[in-house]
Design a protein around this motif. Structure first.
Motif, PDB file in Angstrom:
ATOM      1  N   GLY A  74      38.978  99.899  84.934  1.00  0.00           N
ATOM      2  CA  GLY A  74      40.047  99.128  84.298  1.00  0.00           C
ATOM      3  C   GLY A  74      41.416  99.564  84.790  1.00  0.00           C
ATOM      4  N   PHE A  75      41.584 100.865  84.983  1.00  0.00           N
ATOM      5  CA  PHE A  75      42.828 101.392  85.529  1.00  0.00           C
ATOM      6  C   PHE A  75      43.077 100.837  86.933  1.00  0.00           C
ATOM      7  CE2 PHE A  75      44.639 104.713  88.337  1.00  0.00           C
ATOM      8  CZ  PHE A  75      45.930 104.753  87.830  1.00  0.00           C
ATOM      9  N   ILE A  76      42.042 100.893  87.779  1.00  0.00           N
ATOM     10  CA  ILE A  76      42.182 100.400  89.152  1.00  0.00           C
ATOM     11  C   ILE A  76      42.523  98.914  89.153  1.00  0.00           C
ATOM     12  CG2 ILE A  76      40.899  99.917  91.283  1.00  0.00           C
ATOM     13  CD1 ILE A  76      39.469 102.619  90.822  1.00  0.00           C
ATOM     14  N   CYS A  77      41.863  98.138  88.314  1.00  0.00           N
ATOM     15  CA  CYS A  77      42.152  96.696  88.253  1.00  0.00           C
ATOM     16  C   CYS A  77      43.593  96.435  87.848  1.00  0.00           C
ATOM     17  CB  CYS A  77      41.199  96.012  87.271  1.00  0.00           C
ATOM     18  SG  CYS A  77      39.550  95.812  87.948  1.00  0.00           S
ATOM     19  N   ASN A  78      44.095  97.207  86.893  1.00  0.00           N
ATOM     20  CA  ASN A  78      45.482  97.028  86.472  1.00  0.00           C
ATOM     21  C   ASN A  78      46.457  97.408  87.574  1.00  0.00           C
ATOM     22  OD1 ASN A  78      45.834  96.069  83.600  1.00  0.00           O
ATOM     23  ND2 ASN A  78      44.255  97.626  83.324  1.00  0.00           N
ATOM     24  N   ILE A  79      46.181  98.454  88.315  1.00  0.00           N
ATOM     25  CA  ILE A  79      47.071  98.866  89.412  1.00  0.00           C
ATOM     26  C   ILE A  79      47.048  97.822  90.533  1.00  0.00           C
ATOM     27  CG2 ILE A  79      47.499 100.636  91.165  1.00  0.00           C
ATOM     28  CD1 ILE A  79      48.241 101.349  88.167  1.00  0.00           C
TER      29      ILE A  79
END
Length: 187
Positions: A74-79
């Motif tokens: 989820g972090f990677i998708c947001n970045i």
């Protein structure tokens, strides 16, 4: 007597671990709350550039909340969404650019899929949203938002991001009402 010391030491370590986990849970949800509030504020913006910039701020906080709670994909998708937004501000939104960002998300997330199929949900949601971002059909966009929000809701609940889950539910409700109004007016 020595066994009591060992038991007390074990209990202390367990309690200390629980305190750390509880603090991370609170911090992750608090940071996500900031992102959720920015998401609500986006509804008042009119210019696409302002919306994309605000969405990037939202993604920064939501991604940080995901990371703190253990949701690395989820972090990677947001970045990647932040980078995508700035790319779409600078360059024309083409199929090639969309494919680039979809593939980038898949490649960056490959090593973070420790939670199994749950880890795939934000990746699939981001890919769907990226692909249909420029659709002319308001009804289609609402359906895409509904589908992606269901994925995010499951993901957020899994990682105990309760604040984001509540906002996911509200987004599902508001977009369901919006879709109903669009379909009702199209008759």
């Amino acid at each position: 007597p020595l066994t009591w010391v060992c038991r007390i030491d074990t209990i202390t370590k367990i309690c200390f671990s629980e305190v750390i986990l509880m603090n991370l849970l609170l911090i992750g949800n608090a940071i996500s709350m900031i992102g959720c509030l920015v998401m609500v504020a986006i509804g008042f913006l009119k210019k696409n550039t302002h919306i994309l910039i605000a969405q990037s701020v939202q993604c920064l906080f939501m991604g940080a909340g995901n990371l703190i709670l253990g949701g690395v994909s989820g972090f990677i998708c947001n970045i990647v969404t932040i980078v995508r937004n700035f790319a779409f501000l600078k360059f024309k939104n083409t199929a090639a650019l969309k494919i680039f960002f979809i593939v980038l998300q898949f490649l960056l997330s490959i090593g973070t899929l420790s939670a199994g199929w749950i880890s795939w949900l934000p990746i699939i949601a981001a890919a769907l949203f990226t692909w249909f971002l420029d659709t002319k059909s308001e009804a289609r966009l609402k359906v895409i938002i509904l589908a992606t929000m269901i994925m995010w809701l499951i993901y957020d609940l899994h990682y105990r991001n309760y604040v984001a889950s509540a906002f996911d539910v509200m987004t599902l409700f508001s977009n369901s009402v919006g879709l109903h109004m669009i379909l009702k007016n199209s008759k």
